[in-house]
Design a protein around this motif. Structure first.
Motif, PDB file in Angstrom:
ATOM      1  N   SER A 159       0.847  -1.193   0.000  1.00  0.00           N
ATOM      2  CA  SER A 159       0.000   0.000   0.000  1.00  0.00           C
ATOM      3  C   SER A 159       0.878   1.238   0.000  1.00  0.00           C
ATOM      4  O   SER A 159       1.762   1.388   0.842  1.00  0.00           O
ATOM      5  CB  SER A 159      -0.905   0.000   1.245  1.00  0.00           C
ATOM      6  N   LEU A 160       0.633   2.140  -0.930  1.00  0.00           N
ATOM      7  CA  LEU A 160       1.419   3.365  -1.004  1.00  0.00           C
ATOM      8  C   LEU A 160       1.307   4.160   0.297  1.00  0.00           C
ATOM      9  O   LEU A 160       2.278   4.751   0.769  1.00  0.00           O
ATOM     10  CB  LEU A 160       0.928   4.225  -2.174  1.00  0.00           C
ATOM     11  N   LEU A 220      -8.866   9.494  -5.902  1.00  0.00           N
ATOM     12  CA  LEU A 220      -7.538   8.898  -5.827  1.00  0.00           C
ATOM     13  C   LEU A 220      -6.928   8.726  -7.219  1.00  0.00           C
ATOM     14  O   LEU A 220      -5.740   8.950  -7.423  1.00  0.00           O
ATOM     15  CB  LEU A 220      -7.597   7.550  -5.114  1.00  0.00           C
ATOM     16  N   LEU A 224      -3.550  10.462  -8.479  1.00  0.00           N
ATOM     17  CA  LEU A 224      -2.428   9.737  -9.069  1.00  0.00           C
ATOM     18  C   LEU A 224      -1.916  10.458 -10.309  1.00  0.00           C
ATOM     19  O   LEU A 224      -0.708  10.614 -10.497  1.00  0.00           O
ATOM     20  CB  LEU A 224      -2.840   8.306  -9.419  1.00  0.00           C
ATOM     21  N   LEU A 275       5.061   8.965  -2.873  1.00  0.00           N
ATOM     22  CA  LEU A 275       5.207   8.114  -4.055  1.00  0.00           C
ATOM     23  C   LEU A 275       6.669   7.763  -4.307  1.00  0.00           C
ATOM     24  O   LEU A 275       7.024   6.601  -4.503  1.00  0.00           O
ATOM     25  CB  LEU A 275       4.594   8.803  -5.276  1.00  0.00           C
ATOM     26  N   LEU A 298      -1.115   2.605  -5.359  1.00  0.00           N
ATOM     27  CA  LEU A 298      -2.153   3.609  -5.121  1.00  0.00           C
ATOM     28  C   LEU A 298      -3.451   3.272  -5.845  1.00  0.00           C
ATOM     29  O   LEU A 298      -4.536   3.306  -5.265  1.00  0.00           O
ATOM     30  CB  LEU A 298      -1.665   4.991  -5.560  1.00  0.00           C
ATOM     31  N   ASP A 302      -4.798   0.972  -2.605  1.00  0.00           N
ATOM     32  CA  ASP A 302      -5.441   2.041  -1.852  1.00  0.00           C
ATOM     33  C   ASP A 302      -6.779   2.467  -2.454  1.00  0.00           C
ATOM     34  O   ASP A 302      -7.736   2.717  -1.717  1.00  0.00           O
ATOM     35  CB  ASP A 302      -4.506   3.250  -1.748  1.00  0.00           C
TER      36      ASP A 302
END
Length: 422
Positions: A159-160, A220, A224, A275, A298, A302
């Motif tokens: 998980s980021l 999200l 990104l 990141l 991500l 996530d």
């Protein structure tokens, strides 16, 4: 015929001090957990090992102003699980009883919400012979009984937001998601103030999101794209949104387990490149992460709450036949296609602290679940099941049948996956 030997995996129990913001509430969840441990004792003759795959205890789900508890404080608040004095008598607790029944064959693998737990903490869990669980210091663990065929890991390393971050936080590796969860606890406090007295996080539908905050998937994905273009700071964007949602300012202070205090502004400054930090860590173990690790962490783990990609990579790169994870709080039987990963099976334990509304829901009902893997030496196969505890009619016990049909896979050679005949 004697029962086949098996391995049992628990994860994501999230035992805390029973603060209102904790997902696990002793008054609601303890009977389910005690029933699961009673099952361990009843089946002890065939269980080779009990592995706790992370987040047994929870040091994250506390509002910023509250200092997270130590392991000893959590144990003291839950004597029926960890041992202590109950009704004037000292008892070993369910964990101690499991240690005795399994003659010490209990292993503790850390997750993210209990990443600060040490071997000394785990040694506080003891049976009457003085045995304690084996504390695993690495994120991956291979149960010896499976002879290399099974690997387990909590899953947060993919998980980021939740992966240990010793690059930006060399002091203790606490990841940025710790602060998201603390903000979620603050949000819970605000919601509970509108509810009847005695309400807790376990009274809220959807309680137990693994990131600590139900961030919108579309948001999200957009984030990104912005991150890839270098236009935004992930920590700044997320913390800013959470401060606005909870009506707080950047001077909001977090009391930390190690005694330090950080403002929200300090947190953003401490995590300038989530990141890049994740990708630097992943680059040192390319066989575990593969290409585009940060993006996938991500956008899948996530945003979609899915570990499928990384489970498949872990299985194929290390040639394990079964990969067991936790973290998502979703047993894979709720999404059947996740089980089929070519030459390996992915199993997820789910969790043991669903909210009360979710346990009563007619649609997408949540259960207290765990994973069981039978080792069929005669047929040379691993048989994977998701088991669950039922409390129907006030009687708590592990249901006689798995949540859905078990799946099996060859121990060696091509990964022929099938559903065993009943």
């Amino acid at each position: 015929m004697p029962p086949r030997p098996k391995l049992v995996f628990f994860s994501d129990i999230h035992i805390g001090t029973n603060a209102a913001t904790n997902w696990y509430q002793r008054s609601l969840h303890e009977p389910y957990l005690l029933a699961a441990f009673e099952y361990i004792q009843q089946q002890a003759a065939s269980i080779q090992e009990l592995v706790v795959v992370g987040d047994l205890v929870d040091q994250w789900t506390y509002e910023p102003s509250r200092t997270p508890p130590t392991f000893a404080e959590i144990a003291a608040a839950n004597p029926r699980i960890f041992g202590g004095v109950v009704d004037g008598q000292r008892i070993p607790g369910a964990l101690g009883a499991a240690l005795s029944a399994l003659e010490g064959r209990v292993t503790y693998v850390a997750g993210n919400h209990d990443m600060s737990v040490t071997a000394e903490d785990v040694a506080l869990i003891r049976d009457e012979q003085g045995r304690s669980p084996h504390h695993v210091r690495t994120p991956l663990y291979e149960p010896p009984a499976a002879r290399g065929g099974i690997v387990c890991t909590h899953g947060h390393i993919y998980s980021l937001l939740n992966a240990p971050d010793f690059i930006q936080n060399p002091r203790n590796g606490i990841p940025f998601a710790h602060f998201i969860t603390r903000m979620a606890a603050l949000w819970s406090v605000q919601q509970l103030a509108k509810m009847p007295p005695g309400s807790t996080a376990a009274s809220l539908p959807g309680s137990g999101d693994p990131t600590g905050w139900p961030l919108a998937k579309d948001a999200l994905h957009q984030l990104l794209q912005e991150l890839k273009l270098g236009r935004v700071s992930l920590s700044g964007s997320v913390m800013g949104a959470l401060l606005e949602l909870t009506g707080q300012k950047s001077d909001l202070t977090f009391s930390m387990l190690d005694g330090t205090r950080l403002t929200a502004a300090d947190v953003v400054k401490a995590y300038p490149s989530v990141l890049e930090s994740f990708e630097e860590t992943a680059s040192k173990s390319k066989d575990l992460y593969g290409a585009l690790a940060g993006e996938l962490a991500l956008s899948e783990v996530d945003a979609l709450n899915s570990l499928v990609h990384f489970a498949e990579r872990l299985g194929t790169q290390r040639q394990h036949k079964v990969v067991v994870m936790g973290h998502t709080h979703v047993p894979v039987d709720e999404d059947e296609h996740q089980l089929f990963l070519g030459d390996s099976l992915y199993a997820n334990c789910g969790f043991s602290c669903p909210s009360e509304p979710d346990m009563k829901a007619q649609d997408k009902r949540r259960y207290c679940t765990f994973t069981e893997v039978e080792i069929d030496e005669a047929e040379r196969r691993f048989i994977v099941s998701t088991r669950y505890v039922t409390g129907e009619g006030g009687s708590y016990h592990v249901a006689p049948l798995p949540l859905t049909a078990p799946k099996s896979i060859d121990m060696s050679g091509p990964g022929r996956i099938s559903t065993p005949a009943a």
